[in-house]
Design an enzyme around this catalytic site. Structure first.
Site, short mmCIF file in Angstrom:
data_model
loop_
_atom_site.label_atom_id
_atom_site.label_comp_id
_atom_site.label_asym_id
_atom_site.label_seq_id
_atom_site.Cartn_x
_atom_site.Cartn_y
_atom_site.Cartn_z
N LYS A 1 0.86 -1.19 0.00
CA LYS A 1 0.00 0.00 0.00
C LYS A 1 0.90 1.24 0.00
CE LYS A 1 -1.85 2.69 2.97
NZ LYS A 1 -1.74 3.95 2.21
N GLU B 1 10.32 1.25 10.11
CA GLU B 1 11.29 2.33 9.83
C GLU B 1 10.58 3.64 10.08
OE1 GLU B 1 14.36 1.89 9.23
OE2 GLU B 1 14.39 -0.24 8.81
N CYS C 1 13.69 10.99 6.32
CA CYS C 1 13.65 10.46 7.69
C CYS C 1 14.92 10.77 8.46
CB CYS C 1 13.41 8.96 7.66
SG CYS C 1 14.62 8.08 6.66
N GLU D 1 10.01 16.06 15.23
CA GLU D 1 10.38 15.89 13.84
C GLU D 1 9.57 16.89 13.01
OE1 GLU D 1 9.03 12.39 11.62
OE2 GLU D 1 11.06 12.17 10.84
P1 NAD Z 1 2.52 8.20 7.85
O1 NAD Z 1 2.83 7.40 9.04
O2 NAD Z 1 1.50 9.27 7.95
O3 NAD Z 1 2.01 7.26 6.65
C1 NAD Z 1 2.80 6.21 6.14
C2 NAD Z 1 1.90 5.19 5.49
O4 NAD Z 1 1.09 4.56 6.49
C3 NAD Z 1 0.95 5.73 4.46
O5 NAD Z 1 0.87 4.83 3.38
C4 NAD Z 1 -0.38 5.79 5.22
O6 NAD Z 1 -1.52 5.72 4.39
C5 NAD Z 1 -0.28 4.56 6.10
N1 NAD Z 1 -1.08 4.57 7.32
C6 NAD Z 1 -1.55 5.63 8.02
N2 NAD Z 1 -2.22 5.19 9.12
C7 NAD Z 1 -2.15 3.84 9.12
C8 NAD Z 1 -2.63 2.82 10.00
N3 NAD Z 1 -3.29 3.10 11.12
N4 NAD Z 1 -2.39 1.53 9.68
C9 NAD Z 1 -1.69 1.22 8.57
N5 NAD Z 1 -1.22 2.14 7.70
C10 NAD Z 1 -1.44 3.44 7.97
O7 NAD Z 1 3.92 8.77 7.32
P2 NAD Z 1 4.19 9.74 6.08
O8 NAD Z 1 3.72 11.12 6.44
O9 NAD Z 1 3.70 9.12 4.82
O10 NAD Z 1 5.80 9.72 6.01
C11 NAD Z 1 6.59 10.56 6.77
C12 NAD Z 1 7.15 9.82 7.96
O11 NAD Z 1 7.86 8.67 7.51
C13 NAD Z 1 8.16 10.62 8.74
O12 NAD Z 1 7.93 10.47 10.12
C14 NAD Z 1 9.50 9.99 8.34
O13 NAD Z 1 10.53 10.15 9.29
C15 NAD Z 1 9.12 8.57 8.15
N6 NAD Z 1 10.09 7.89 7.29
C16 NAD Z 1 10.98 7.02 7.86
C17 NAD Z 1 11.94 6.38 7.07
C18 NAD Z 1 12.94 5.42 7.67
O14 NAD Z 1 13.63 4.72 6.91
N7 NAD Z 1 13.08 5.35 8.98
C19 NAD Z 1 12.00 6.65 5.70
C20 NAD Z 1 11.07 7.53 5.15
C21 NAD Z 1 10.12 8.15 5.95
#
Ligand code: NAD
Length: 491
Positions: free
Chosen positions: A183, A258, A293, A392
């Site tokens: 997804k 992650e 991230c 963050e």
């Molecule tokens: P997010 O957590 O809002 O969403 C990530 C994904 O999770 C999306 O596809 C979203 O639709 C889905 N999602 C949301 N709620 C959910 C739930 N309850 N159950 C299952 N899936 C759900 O994150 P974002 O805004 O898309 O990305 C930014 C974040 O990602 C930042 O915090 C960043 O640090 C982190 N990030 C981490 C890494 C790493 O390698 N550690 C890499 C890239 C981004």
């Protein structure tokens, strides 16, 4: 690659299930171009019934297609072909990635697409390397482990590097013989559909690589599906915690998380080539407009060089060119959405109201006329309690703190919650290694910041930045479960 006309890009708003596009779902989500906010397409939202269909289909394909049972060399060959097709598809994939994300076309073509292809190739090479081990037992027995895939992996990706983040999940899962239901973020749903098409064209059997569209509700339904053997997620710490709870509630499913970060960059006065250090630090917070991230968002600098370093960083920031992701000259990306740009603005304003000094930036590029572009910003006179130091931001906001002694630098560098990455810049090897040993972070860079294209070096966080690793041998092993076998040789 040159600039392109966003009006000419055609996308298909659908799921990809069982090797076919499926345009069904009780609702649709509009998808906007971050560069100018124009809605250019929509995707259907997968509800519980569609998730059942996608996962059941993947499970059936996994059992009947032979994917986990074919000779591992053959699986590797198909995945290498998949990698070749991705690399050769740059003219289609790069604009598809750029139009709907924050990735400028030049970067998407020169880095995101080739790096995605190379990551798939890297894991293809693992497919026949780790079958298990023979253990030493007494002479009358043979003990061993057999590495086996889980079945169907549920993968959930964020929006900040849509292709690359998805490929970190998909490539090791497929190489290990699993099926995948991915997804993507609802904000960047299209480029991974092309990836699924290319996998099919390369010979990955129908139903082994599926994409479902939707928001958090879809992700939650996917995680909870009883046929999902393992979950791999990249995104925010808050969502990661909810996913971990859902995995526990629905079958103690293993999970790789992650998550977010608030990574420090520590610069000692003896750091070699201050100009290069300034470029590195500027790049680590302005690349992808800080929507990374492991953005190096907290600068800790020895007091004697703080002003000089900050001035040099400001000079690098001043060279940046905000612009649409489809314009070749763009070097400062848009913020993913207007709400996210407002959030960045508010954090900066509240941090300044709390006593910080706005040393540089603190405003939108072009006064906000051209869309959600936020100018790189430096906040000084901050404390460990300042909001921009604690939270963050996920934007180009750098906080600057000074120190006089090594112990003080280390103390400031530790974050109470996050531990994704850290950088240390010094000519003193002993000091660098003391820092490496003491800092609570999953990755430490010395006299550089950011990874190279060495896929063998894993990435993952300490503390609330995550569990498990992407990349490296670790990510491949995380897509396998190990069965122990003990054979009595006497009968
Ligand atoms: P997010 O957590 O809002 O969403 C990530 C994904 O999770 C999306 O596809 C979203 O639709 C889905 N999602 C949301 N709620 C959910 C739930 N309850 N159950 C299952 N899936 C759900 O994150 P974002 O805004 O898309 O990305 C930014 C974040 O990602 C930042 O915090 C960043 O640090 C982190 N990030 C981490 C890494 C790493 O390698 N550690 C890499 C890239 C981004």
């Amino acid at each position: 690659m040159n600039s392109f006309d966003p009006g000419k890009i055609v996308v298909r708003g659908a799921h990809f299930i069982g090797g076919e596009y499926v345009d069904e779902g009780p609702q649709r989500i509009d998808v906007a171009r971050p560069s100018d906010g124009v809605v250019y397409a929509s995707v259907p939202v997968a509800d519980g019934a569609l998730i059942d269909r996608a996962v059941d289909n993947a499970w059936t394909a996994w059992r009947s297609s032979g994917w986990p049972r074919i000779a591992p060399r053959e699986r590797a060959r198909i995945l290498r072909r998949f990698a070749d097709l991705v690399a050769a598809d740059v003219e289609t994939l790069a604009p598809l990635e750029a139009i709907g994300s924050t990735r400028p076309i030049r970067d998407a073509a020169a880095w995101d697409v080739p790096y995605t292809a190379e990551g798939i190739r890297f894991y293809a090479e693992f497919a026949d390397k780790l079958g298990g081990e023979v253990m030493s037992t007494d002479h009358d027995h043979l003990g061993m482990t057999i590495a086996e895939p889980y079945g169907v992996i549920g993968a959930i990706a964020p929006w900040n590097f849509p292709l690359v983040m998805a490929s970190w999940k998909i490539a090791p899962a497929l190489a290990a013989g699993n099926a995948v239901v991915l997804k993507p973020s609802e904000m960047t749903p299209f480029s991974v559909l092309r990836l699924a098409e290319l996998a099919l064209a390369a010979g990955v059997p129908k139903g082994i690589f599926n994409v479902v569209q939707g928001d958090g509700r879809t992700g939650d339904a996917l995680v909870r599906h009883p046929r999902i053997g393992k979950v791999t997620f990249t995104g925010s710490t808050r969502t990661g915690a909810a996913i971990m709870a859902a995995c526990a509630e629905t079958g103690t499913k293993p999970v790789t998380l992650e998550l977010g970060g608030k990574s420090p960059q520590v610069v000692f006065a003896d750091a070699p080539r201050l100009d290069a250090v300034a470029r590195r630090i500027a790049g680590a917070i302005s690349g992808n407009a800080g929507q990374v991230c492991n953005a190096g968002s907290r600068l800790l600098v020895e007091r004697s060089i703080a002003d000089e370093l900050s001035e040099r960083i400001e000079q690098v920031f001043a060279e940046l060119k905000p612009g649409a992701t489809w314009a070749r000259g763009t070097t400062l990306s848009p913020i993913i959405s207007e709400p996210q740009a407002s959030r960045i603005e508010s954090i900066v304003q509240r941090t300044v109201a709390g006593g910080a000094t706005l040393r540089y930036g603190g405003h939108r590029a072009d006064g906000g006329k051209s869309g959600p572009f936020y100018w790189p910003t430096i906040l000084s006179n901050v404390t460990q309690q300042s909001e921009a130091v604690r939270e963050e931001v996920f934007g180009p906001v750098l906080t600057l703190q000074t120190f006089d002694a090594e112990d003080e630098a280390l103390e400031l560098a530790q974050h109470p919650e996050y531990g994704l990455a850290a950088g240390v810049h010094t000519a003193d090897l002993g000091r660098a290694l003391r820092f490496v040993r003491s800092i609570e972070a999953g990755t430490v860079w010395v006299n550089r910041y950011g990874r190279t294209s060495d896929f063998m070096i894993p990435t993952g966080g300490y503390k609330r930045s995550g569990i498990g690793k992407d990349l490296g041998r670790q990510a491949y092993e995380a897509n396998l479960r190990f069965k122990s076998v003990l054979i009595d040789l006497r009968s």
